[in-house]
Design an enzyme around this catalytic site. Structure first.
Site, short mmCIF file in Angstrom:
data_model
loop_
_atom_site.label_atom_id
_atom_site.label_comp_id
_atom_site.label_asym_id
_atom_site.label_seq_id
_atom_site.Cartn_x
_atom_site.Cartn_y
_atom_site.Cartn_z
N LYS A 171 -48.67 -76.42 71.49
CA LYS A 171 -49.36 -76.91 72.69
C LYS A 171 -50.33 -75.86 73.25
CE LYS A 171 -45.56 -77.67 75.06
NZ LYS A 171 -44.49 -77.26 74.13
N ARG A 187 -43.35 -65.95 65.95
CA ARG A 187 -44.08 -65.57 67.16
C ARG A 187 -43.34 -64.47 67.93
NH1 ARG A 187 -45.45 -70.16 71.55
NH2 ARG A 187 -43.33 -69.79 72.27
N ARG A 223 -42.06 -62.15 74.11
CA ARG A 223 -41.32 -63.10 74.96
C ARG A 223 -39.83 -63.02 74.65
NH1 ARG A 223 -44.20 -68.98 75.16
NH2 ARG A 223 -42.05 -69.52 75.72
N ARG A 228 -33.52 -73.86 73.53
CA ARG A 228 -34.75 -74.46 74.09
C ARG A 228 -35.01 -75.81 73.43
NH1 ARG A 228 -38.65 -69.75 72.96
NH2 ARG A 228 -40.33 -71.12 73.68
P1 AMP Z 1 -43.21 -72.54 77.60
O1 AMP Z 1 -44.16 -71.40 77.71
O2 AMP Z 1 -43.86 -73.87 77.92
O3 AMP Z 1 -42.45 -72.56 76.31
O4 AMP Z 1 -42.14 -72.36 78.78
C1 AMP Z 1 -41.23 -71.25 78.77
C2 AMP Z 1 -40.11 -71.50 79.74
O5 AMP Z 1 -40.61 -71.64 81.06
C3 AMP Z 1 -39.32 -72.77 79.49
O6 AMP Z 1 -38.31 -72.58 78.50
C4 AMP Z 1 -38.71 -73.02 80.88
O7 AMP Z 1 -37.65 -72.15 81.13
C5 AMP Z 1 -39.85 -72.60 81.80
N1 AMP Z 1 -40.72 -73.75 82.07
C6 AMP Z 1 -42.01 -73.91 81.69
N2 AMP Z 1 -42.51 -75.07 82.11
C7 AMP Z 1 -41.50 -75.69 82.76
C8 AMP Z 1 -41.37 -76.94 83.41
N3 AMP Z 1 -42.38 -77.82 83.45
N4 AMP Z 1 -40.19 -77.24 83.99
C9 AMP Z 1 -39.16 -76.38 83.95
N5 AMP Z 1 -39.21 -75.21 83.34
C10 AMP Z 1 -40.36 -74.84 82.75
#
Ligand code: AMP
Length: 368
Positions: free
Chosen positions: A192, A306, A312, A324
């Site tokens: 994404k 990654r 991260r 996740r």
């Molecule tokens: P991402 O970078 O989208 O993989 O997000 C990393 C982490 O941020 C996720 O595993 C959640 O812990 C938190 N996070 C990101 N977006 C959301 C969301 N819309 N709702 C809840 N937690 C989020």
């Protein structure tokens, strides 16, 4: 509805307008039952109102028009010209001005100037629509059909650059002009963020990644960052309330955006609902939700890879990565049904070369 370069949304129905006209007729007829009033319409805008009004008027009356020009495009100007004047003797008569709309009151000032020397018995002002927030004059408005906010409207005689007068209902100018808003959806590692970064340039959209905003806050040790970190490190979702407030603030920061790509949001139905509410306050909507579909084992492989360079913590541990994915299937995947119910859910194959996937996404976006 689009008129030339501007978008308008339905504002007042034909039925509501005609009810209002009827109420005005009833009130004015009761007040003037012993008179033979002359109704004076102000062209062009009032032609439809005057026509409906006099058809409903239950007593004998006369009807005439004057033509003034009071605006240019969507803004009222001070510059008013009289194009067609009065042609009959009005001495001792009761004159009722029928206006479609009164906003700044400039037209009304000209009307009063015209009638000052006509020796009328009384000059009454009746307007179908009235914008109190725009009105800058002191002239009494004897009859007001409806008060409306200070936003540009078209229809029922009112135009934008000559268009829209023929529409029997009223439309309001949209505060936000046409935006393209896309939710890029899919499990962690589906690409994404990578794709959103490429698409935002191609389509001139603002990319909002909630994960990136959380990481920025963690790095800067804000209160939001500290709160989010405890969830993110375990691969769990940050609570909706916190995430929704943050997302709203990010959208507000980009008031001039031509549209958004949402990446990592919404992750729950409550978030999807909140996003719809937010978009509707901008007179806009989510156009489509595109889901990137990728096999689980490829996702794990990508995230482990990654993790070697991203720094991260949630990519560094395969246990957290798998959690996740579990959270995605348990809590987030249902969001696809939310958009499917609005016929906005499109699935795109997220496996293959980056450029290949961008092309697949582009084909979908080009149809919006
Ligand atoms: P991402 O970078 O989208 O993989 O997000 C990393 C982490 O941020 C996720 O595993 C959640 O812990 C938190 N996070 C990101 N977006 C959301 C969301 N819309 N709702 C809840 N937690 C989020």
């Amino acid at each position: 509805m689009k008129l030339q370069d501007l978008h308008f949304k339905p504002f007042i129905s034909e039925e509501k307008i005609l009810d209002t006209v009827q109420q005005m007729v009833d009130t004015i007829a009761a007040d003037l039952k012993d008179e033979m009033p002359i109704f004076v319409g102000i062209l062009n805008g009032s032609f439809m109102f005057v026509s409906d009004f006099v058809k409903k008027y239950p007593h004998p009356c006369e009807v005439t028009f004057i033509k003034l020009a009071s605006y240019d495009g969507v803004k009222s100007t001070e510059d008013i010209q009289r194009l067609i004047g009065l042609t009959q003797d009005l001495t001792g008569r009761t004159v009722v001005i029928l206006e479609d709309i009164i906003d700044s009151g400039n037209t009304l000032a000209e009307v009063h100037r015209i009638f000052k020397n006509e020796n009328v018995k009384q000059l009454l002002i009746a307007t179908l629509f009235y914008k109190p927030d725009a009105y800058k004059k002191d002239f009494k408005l004897h009859y007001v059909g409806m008060e409306i906010p200070n936003k540009f409207i078209v229809g029922y005689g009112l135009d934008y650059n000559g268009l829209g007068r023929d529409i029997p209902s009223v439309y309001q100018l949209k505060t936000t002009q046409h935006m393209t808003n896309i939710v890029l959806f899919g499990p962690p590692g589906s690409g994404k963020g990578t794709q959103a970064n490429l698409l935002k340039n191609k389509y001139n959209l603002v990319h909002i990644s909630t994960g990136d905003v959380f990481r920025y806050n963690i790095k800067n040790e804000t209160a939001l960052g500290t709160l989010a970190k405890s969830y993110i490190d375990k691969g769990e979702l940050v609570p909706d309330e916190v995430t929704i407030d943050m997302l709203n603030a990010e959208v507000e920061k980009n008031a001039d955006a031509k549209g958004f790509i949402f990446d990592g949001f919404p992750r729950t139905n409550a978030q999807a609902e909140a996003l719809d509410v937010l978009m509707s306050t901008k007179d806009s909507q989510i156009n489509t939700m595109i889901e990137l579909e990728v096999e689980d084992e490829i996702l794990v492989e990508r995230l482990v890879e990654r993790g070697k360079t991203s720094g991260r913590p949630d990519d560094a541990d395969e246990g957290v990565i798998r959690n996740r994915l579990k959270v995605y299937y348990a809590e987030t995947a249902v969001v696809a049904d939310y958009y499917a119910a609005q016929t906005k859910h499109i699935v795109v194959n997220g496996e293959g070369e980056i450029q290949e996937i961008t092309e697949r996404l582009g084909k979908v976006i080009d149809t919006l």
